[in-house]
Design an enzyme around this catalytic site. Sequence first.
Site, short mmCIF file in Angstrom:
data_model
loop_
_atom_site.label_atom_id
_atom_site.label_comp_id
_atom_site.label_asym_id
_atom_site.label_seq_id
_atom_site.Cartn_x
_atom_site.Cartn_y
_atom_site.Cartn_z
N GLN A 1 -2.08 3.60 1.89
CA GLN A 1 -2.59 2.54 2.76
C GLN A 1 -3.00 1.36 1.88
O GLN A 1 -3.80 1.50 0.97
CB GLN A 1 -3.78 3.02 3.59
CG GLN A 1 -4.25 1.98 4.59
CD GLN A 1 -5.39 2.48 5.48
OE1 GLN A 1 -5.90 3.58 5.32
NE2 GLN A 1 -5.78 1.65 6.43
N SER A 2 -2.42 0.20 2.17
CA SER A 2 -2.73 -1.00 1.37
C SER A 2 -3.47 -2.05 2.17
O SER A 2 -4.11 -2.92 1.58
CB SER A 2 -1.46 -1.58 0.76
OG SER A 2 -0.53 -1.93 1.77
N ASP B 1 7.60 -5.93 9.95
CA ASP B 1 7.05 -5.86 8.59
C ASP B 1 7.78 -6.88 7.71
O ASP B 1 9.00 -7.02 7.81
CB ASP B 1 7.25 -4.45 8.04
CG ASP B 1 6.44 -4.18 6.79
OD1 ASP B 1 6.69 -4.85 5.77
OD2 ASP B 1 5.55 -3.32 6.83
N ASN C 1 -0.66 5.82 7.37
CA ASN C 1 -1.33 6.20 6.14
C ASN C 1 -2.84 6.09 6.35
O ASN C 1 -3.30 5.18 7.03
CB ASN C 1 -0.89 5.29 4.99
CG ASN C 1 0.59 5.41 4.71
OD1 ASN C 1 1.12 6.50 4.64
ND2 ASN C 1 1.26 4.28 4.56
N HIS D 1 -2.92 0.99 11.30
CA HIS D 1 -1.62 0.54 11.79
C HIS D 1 -0.61 1.67 11.75
O HIS D 1 -0.68 2.56 10.92
CB HIS D 1 -1.10 -0.66 11.01
CG HIS D 1 -1.00 -0.46 9.52
ND1 HIS D 1 -2.12 -0.45 8.70
CD2 HIS D 1 0.06 -0.30 8.71
CE1 HIS D 1 -1.74 -0.27 7.45
NE2 HIS D 1 -0.42 -0.16 7.43
#
Length: 113
Positions: A93-94, A30, A86, A99
Site C-alpha cells: 500500500q503506497s 490508474d 493492499n 482503495h
Amino acid sequence: MSDTIFSKIINREIEADIVHEDDHCLAFRDVNPQAPLHVLVIPKKPIDKLVNAADSDQALLGHLMLVARRVARDQGYGDAFRLVMNNGEAVGQSVFHLHLHVLGGRAFEWPPG
C-alpha cells in the site's frame, strides 16, 4: 487522516480519468496501469486502510465491491477481473486512503506477488 492524492482527486484539486462517481465513492483509471483494465475504486469517506474501517462501514465496503463489479462490466471486461486491496506498507500500500484495484484484460498468476 492527512491529505492524500486520492483526497485531492475527490476534491477535484487533481485531475483523474473518472469512470464512476456516486455519493459514496469514486472510480478512476490508474495512472500506472498494470493491466488493460486498471481502475481504482475509493470511498469518499477518509479511511486509511481496511484494518481501520469501523463496523459501521460495512455497507460502504460492500458498496465498493459492487461498484468494482459495475466498473468491470461497463468497461467491457464482463465477469473476468481481479480485485486487490493492499492493507499496509509491508504489502504494497503506497497511498493511505483505502482503495480497490480492479484489474482485467490479461492473465494473472496465482499466487499473486
